[in-house]
Design an enzyme around this catalytic site. Structure first.
Site, PDB file in Angstrom:
ATOM      1  N   HIS A 193       0.838  -1.203   0.000  1.00  0.00           N
ATOM      2  CA  HIS A 193       0.000   0.000   0.000  1.00  0.00           C
ATOM      3  C   HIS A 193       0.871   1.251   0.000  1.00  0.00           C
ATOM      4  CE1 HIS A 193      -3.491   2.554   1.346  1.00  0.00           C
ATOM      5  NE2 HIS A 193      -2.479   3.275   1.829  1.00  0.00           N
ATOM      6  N   GLU A 194       1.843   1.296   0.892  1.00  0.00           N
ATOM      7  CA  GLU A 194       2.661   2.508   1.005  1.00  0.00           C
ATOM      8  C   GLU A 194       3.513   2.730  -0.238  1.00  0.00           C
ATOM      9  OE1 GLU A 194       1.994   4.648   3.100  1.00  0.00           O
ATOM     10  OE2 GLU A 194       0.742   3.384   4.381  1.00  0.00           O
TER      11      GLU A 194
END
EC number: 3.4.24.-
Length: 392
Positions: A193-194
């Protein structure tokens, strides 16, 4: 030098392997380099030297307990033989007692994701994160700085994305909703996600402009793209369109994860529609809506083209087109980011995905794409208005 090359080519990392999202899904194992043959270089080489630590062309990973900006002199595991095998169990505490395992896991997950994205088109010209671009375009000097157990926060993570040529920075935190507390580095979905924030910010508006997702709706889609890729990558062989997924469930110790609704093709389980974005002020809430649409797209393309062998890391392409629906969805979503305008809204991002499919497959998936978006109110007649959207 020859002996060092031999060690690098036989490097070992004890990790949760690709496809295992968190410790509830499987066990750690020892994996050997290389897994993927890409046009980028080895994980521990950048063209200037070999690094017997968690550093290479794509990333540099270390602990950062103070939460400060310094990273080059921070602690990271070192192994002259390139054997990165360290103890970890869910019962170990405090987190500093397994920092070597945490840093190694973060380094592994990020490098695999870098290589998968490279095959799908996020390469040097597109503005990816590499120190050495090997004269293939873009601006080098910008690996991803990966901070494990960063002391600047808890129960979260973030990724700072400057323009191409400047390193991105990921801060991974510990989560304290369980006893013992949990390390976000061991939940691959959070890492993916990051890192995807770096991808979407570099692609939208071009790699020299990393502020093209700064508006509320575009920032919300940034969160949605990040959830989408984290979810698409964790699919299992037996999954069907009836399979639901959470986000951040393990780290947060919440059975339903950290989003309002699970990712599901069921409108009962996840009733999100386009107009639900009216009045929302949280980018994560808006992102939950956008990623729900992309999850529909994912399964429409899988149902048409198959899921492929999800136990294999490397995407299979024929004439530049992924042969399975999962990687095809990822590819056209990536390509859509590069086609959409700066500060896009849902309608513009949808149209960019349609254009991406037209460019890639001559529009052979147009119906599947339209059906996915229309199911959740972003069909032909949908109109963007920040306070009063029109669904269709």
């Amino acid at each position: 030098v020859h002996s060092v090359v031999d060690y690098v080519s036989a490097a070992e990392h004890q990790v949760y392997p690709w496809g295992i999202n968190d410790p509830t899904e499987g066990n750690r194992t020892t994996l050997h380099l290389p897994w993927l043959k890409t046009l980028s270089t080895d994980w521990h080489i950048d063209g200037k030297g070999w690094y017997s630590t968690t550093r290479g062309n794509n990333a540099i990973a270390q602990e950062n307990p103070t939460g400060g900006p310094e990273y080059e002199n921070n602690y990271r595991p070192k192994s002259p033989l390139f054997i990165f095998k360290y103890p970890y169990s869910k019962a170990m505490t405090p987190p500093s007692s397994y920092r070597d395992a945490s840093i190694t896991q973060l380094f592994y997950t990020t490098n695999v994701y870098h290589d998968v994205l490279y095959i799908l088109g996020f390469n040097e010209k597109a503005g990816n994160f590499q120190i050495n671009n090997w004269n293939k375009g873009g601006v080098g000097g910008d690996y991803a700085i990966l901070n494990s157990q960063d002391g600047s926060g808890v129960n979260n993570a973030n990724f700072a994305t400057p323009p191409d040529g400047q390193p991105g920075r990921m801060r991974m935190y510990t989560w304290n909703a369980s006893i013992p507390e949990r390390d976000g580095c061991f939940e691959a979905g959070i890492v993916i996600h990051e890192y995807t924030h770096g991808v979407s910010n570099r692609l939208t508006g071009g790699p020299e402009n990393s502020r093209c997702l700064a508006a509320l709706e575009s920032g919300g889609m940034g969160e949605g793209w990040s959830d989408f890729f984290a979810t698409a990558i964790r699919l299992k062989p037996g999954d069907t369109r009836a399979t639901d997924y959470t986000m951040g469930e393990w780290a947060s110790n919440r059975p339903n994860g950290i989003r309002k609704y699970r990712y599901s093709t069921s409108l009962t389980t996840n009733p999100h529609m386009y107009v639900d974005a009216d009045g929302l002020t949280s980018v994560h809430a808006i992102g939950n809506i956008w990623a729900s649409m992309l999850y529909e797209l994912l399964w429409n393309l899988i149902d048409k083209h198959g899921k492929g062998d999800v136990t294999k890391i490397r995407p299979v392409l024929k004439n530049g087109v992924p042969t399975d629906g999962r990687h095809l969805a990822m590819k056209i979503v990536l390509d859509g980011m590069a086609l959409q305008p700066c500060l896009p809204n849902f309608v513009q991002a949808r149209d960019a995905i349609l254009d991406a499919d037209k460019n890639l497959t001559q529009g052979s998936n147009k119906c599947e794409i339209w059906k996915a978006f229309a199911k959740r109110g972003l069909g032909v007649g949908a109109v963007f208005n920040l306070s009063k959207r029109t669904g269709s």
